[in-house]
Motif scaffolding. Sequence first.
Motif, PDB file in Angstrom:
ATOM      1  N   LEU A 249      23.801 -99.004 -98.859  1.00 32.76           N
ATOM      2  CA  LEU A 249      23.511 -98.458 -97.536  1.00 32.76           C
ATOM      3  C   LEU A 249      23.123 -99.594 -96.598  1.00 32.76           C
ATOM      4  CD1 LEU A 249      21.334 -95.345 -98.471  1.00 32.76           C
ATOM      5  CD2 LEU A 249      23.774 -95.383 -97.909  1.00 32.76           C
ATOM      6  N   ASP A 250      23.862 -99.730 -95.528  1.00 37.97           N
ATOM      7  CA  ASP A 250      23.416-100.604 -94.449  1.00 37.97           C
ATOM      8  C   ASP A 250      22.423 -99.769 -93.648  1.00 37.97           C
ATOM      9  OD1 ASP A 250      25.095-102.680 -95.173  1.00 37.97           O
ATOM     10  OD2 ASP A 250      26.723-102.012 -93.886  1.00 37.97           O
ATOM     11  N   HIS A 251      21.237-100.315 -93.389  1.00 38.32           N
ATOM     12  CA  HIS A 251      20.228 -99.491 -92.716  1.00 38.32           C
ATOM     13  C   HIS A 251      19.250-100.322 -91.904  1.00 38.32           C
ATOM     14  CE1 HIS A 251      16.933-100.468 -95.567  1.00 38.32           C
ATOM     15  NE2 HIS A 251      17.912-100.578 -96.457  1.00 38.32           N
ATOM     16  N   SER A 252      18.559 -99.635 -90.994  1.00 40.75           N
ATOM     17  CA  SER A 252      17.483-100.257 -90.223  1.00 40.75           C
ATOM     18  C   SER A 252      16.439-100.778 -91.199  1.00 40.75           C
ATOM     19  CB  SER A 252      16.818 -99.223 -89.307  1.00 40.75           C
ATOM     20  OG  SER A 252      17.764 -98.575 -88.493  1.00 40.75           O
ATOM     21  N   SER A 253      15.782-101.859 -90.831  1.00 40.24           N
ATOM     22  CA  SER A 253      14.919-102.500 -91.822  1.00 40.24           C
ATOM     23  C   SER A 253      13.453-102.637 -91.431  1.00 40.24           C
ATOM     24  CB  SER A 253      15.477-103.886 -92.153  1.00 40.24           C
ATOM     25  OG  SER A 253      15.562-104.674 -90.980  1.00 40.24           O
ATOM     26  N   GLY A 254      13.047-102.144 -90.303  1.00 38.09           N
ATOM     27  CA  GLY A 254      11.652-102.275 -89.902  1.00 38.09           C
ATOM     28  C   GLY A 254      10.803-101.101 -90.353  1.00 38.09           C
ATOM     29  N   ALA A 255       9.514-101.203 -90.113  1.00 35.58           N
ATOM     30  CA  ALA A 255       8.562-100.141 -90.464  1.00 35.58           C
ATOM     31  C   ALA A 255       7.863 -99.650 -89.204  1.00 35.58           C
ATOM     32  CB  ALA A 255       7.540-100.667 -91.461  1.00 35.58           C
ATOM     33  N   TYR A 256       7.421 -98.405 -89.254  1.00 34.86           N
ATOM     34  CA  TYR A 256       6.670 -97.803 -88.164  1.00 34.86           C
ATOM     35  C   TYR A 256       5.219 -97.644 -88.599  1.00 34.86           C
ATOM     36  CZ  TYR A 256      11.247 -96.716 -86.253  1.00 34.86           C
ATOM     37  OH  TYR A 256      12.522 -96.821 -85.764  1.00 34.86           O
ATOM     38  N   VAL A 257       4.306 -97.885 -87.664  1.00 32.86           N
ATOM     39  CA  VAL A 257       2.885 -97.811 -87.985  1.00 32.86           C
ATOM     40  C   VAL A 257       2.212 -96.810 -87.043  1.00 32.86           C
ATOM     41  CG1 VAL A 257       0.734 -99.103 -88.243  1.00 32.86           C
ATOM     42  CG2 VAL A 257       2.928-100.222 -88.729  1.00 32.86           C
ATOM     43  N   PHE A 258       1.461 -95.875 -87.655  1.00 34.21           N
ATOM     44  CA  PHE A 258       0.722 -94.856 -86.923  1.00 34.21           C
ATOM     45  C   PHE A 258      -0.767 -95.159 -87.002  1.00 34.21           C
ATOM     46  CE2 PHE A 258       4.702 -92.962 -87.842  1.00 34.21           C
ATOM     47  CZ  PHE A 258       4.941 -92.015 -86.859  1.00 34.21           C
ATOM     48  N   ASP A 259      -1.474 -94.838 -85.942  1.00 35.42           N
ATOM     49  CA  ASP A 259      -2.928 -95.039 -85.951  1.00 35.42           C
ATOM     50  C   ASP A 259      -3.613 -93.883 -86.691  1.00 35.42           C
ATOM     51  OD1 ASP A 259      -3.177 -92.895 -84.136  1.00 35.42           O
ATOM     52  OD2 ASP A 259      -3.410 -94.209 -82.394  1.00 35.42           O
ATOM     53  N   PRO A 260      -4.912 -93.971 -86.928  1.00 38.36           N
ATOM     54  CA  PRO A 260      -5.602 -92.938 -87.709  1.00 38.36           C
ATOM     55  C   PRO A 260      -5.583 -91.528 -87.114  1.00 38.36           C
ATOM     56  CG  PRO A 260      -6.895 -94.948 -87.724  1.00 38.36           C
ATOM     57  CD  PRO A 260      -5.787 -95.145 -86.720  1.00 38.36           C
ATOM     58  N   VAL A 261      -5.273 -91.400 -85.824  1.00 35.29           N
ATOM     59  CA  VAL A 261      -5.179 -90.058 -85.246  1.00 35.29           C
ATOM     60  C   VAL A 261      -3.751 -89.532 -85.225  1.00 35.29           C
ATOM     61  CG1 VAL A 261      -7.308 -90.219 -83.905  1.00 35.29           C
ATOM     62  CG2 VAL A 261      -5.145 -90.888 -82.859  1.00 35.29           C
ATOM     63  N   GLY A 262      -2.812 -90.304 -85.789  1.00 38.72           N
ATOM     64  CA  GLY A 262      -1.444 -89.833 -85.951  1.00 38.72           C
ATOM     65  C   GLY A 262      -0.484 -90.182 -84.842  1.00 38.72           C
ATOM     66  N   ARG A 263      -0.836 -91.158 -84.015  1.00 34.53           N
ATOM     67  CA  ARG A 263       0.062 -91.579 -82.934  1.00 34.53           C
ATOM     68  C   ARG A 263       0.881 -92.782 -83.380  1.00 34.53           C
ATOM     69  NH1 ARG A 263      -4.412 -92.457 -78.446  1.00 34.53           N
ATOM     70  NH2 ARG A 263      -5.060 -93.682 -80.216  1.00 34.53           N
ATOM     71  N   LEU A 264       2.177 -92.758 -83.079  1.00 35.71           N
ATOM     72  CA  LEU A 264       3.036 -93.908 -83.346  1.00 35.71           C
ATOM     73  C   LEU A 264       2.598 -95.045 -82.441  1.00 35.71           C
ATOM     74  CD1 LEU A 264       5.478 -95.234 -84.683  1.00 35.71           C
ATOM     75  CD2 LEU A 264       6.927 -94.136 -82.959  1.00 35.71           C
ATOM     76  N   ARG A 265       2.311 -96.201 -83.042  1.00 38.43           N
ATOM     77  CA  ARG A 265       1.786 -97.325 -82.265  1.00 38.43           C
ATOM     78  C   ARG A 265       2.608 -98.595 -82.366  1.00 38.43           C
ATOM     79  NH1 ARG A 265      -3.568 -96.913 -80.864  1.00 38.43           N
ATOM     80  NH2 ARG A 265      -3.002 -98.632 -79.479  1.00 38.43           N
ATOM     81  N   LEU A 266       3.214 -98.854 -83.548  1.00 43.36           N
ATOM     82  CA  LEU A 266       3.857-100.160 -83.746  1.00 43.36           C
ATOM     83  C   LEU A 266       5.193-100.049 -84.466  1.00 43.36           C
ATOM     84  CD1 LEU A 266       0.778-102.135 -85.110  1.00 43.36           C
ATOM     85  CD2 LEU A 266       1.744-102.322 -82.812  1.00 43.36           C
ATOM     86  N   TYR A 267       6.046-101.013 -84.186  1.00 42.80           N
ATOM     87  CA  TYR A 267       7.240-101.252 -84.971  1.00 42.80           C
ATOM     88  C   TYR A 267       7.078-102.646 -85.569  1.00 42.80           C
ATOM     89  CZ  TYR A 267      12.041-102.142 -86.334  1.00 42.80           C
ATOM     90  OH  TYR A 267      13.162-102.438 -87.067  1.00 42.80           O
ATOM     91  N   VAL A 268       7.232-102.748 -86.881  1.00 39.94           N
ATOM     92  CA  VAL A 268       7.055-104.010 -87.583  1.00 39.94           C
ATOM     93  C   VAL A 268       8.399-104.443 -88.147  1.00 39.94           C
ATOM     94  CG1 VAL A 268       5.898-105.144 -89.518  1.00 39.94           C
ATOM     95  CG2 VAL A 268       4.676-103.421 -88.185  1.00 39.94           C
TER      96      VAL A 268
END
Length: 193
Positions: free
Chosen positions: A154-173
């Motif tokens: 599978l060719d695929h996206s390779s980054g990770a997503y990070v959510f804060d403790p209240v469940g909001r999407l905050r970062l792409y790593v």
Amino acid sequence: MRRRLFIALPCTLLAACSRAPVAFRNTDLTGATFGRGFELEDHHGQRRSLADFRGKVVVIFFGYTSCPDICPTTLARLAEVMKALGPAAGAVQVLFVTLDPERDSAERLKEFVPWFHPSFLGLRGDQAQIKVVTNEFRVFSARKEVGSELGYVLDHSSGAYVFDPVGRLRLYVKDTASVNDIVADIRLLQEGR
């Protein structure tokens, strides 16, 4: 008198807005309108959603267990992040979402994912459920037939997503992010920034 009020009002507004923005080392996604969540089964057979992990920083990575390079490398780097966080790692949850439910059974995920770190969870669903989640997170995945015993990769996206403790999407790593940069950003999120 009116003139003084006019001068004082902008200063008051500036003071209220003067909180400096957080300087994350990874890509800031604060306010994103995608990546709002998921509902999948973990490798123990339990239904999971993002709400199950409130109070923790959540790192979501999409991949598959037969991946020859990026997936194991990223999981190993995230295991290093957990080690570097020390006791604060208890307030972090790493989730590995399979893009290959055809091969990645719950048993396979249970063998593979915790091998990197015992707290890591593998998530899966059927093809339709995975498609819904990848669309929500804007993750690319394309099957490519190969002339080996794997049959396909599978060719695929390779980054990770990070959510804060209240469940909001905050970062792409990005998959090339350093352990130190990931740790620094997780610590900021744990501080409520």
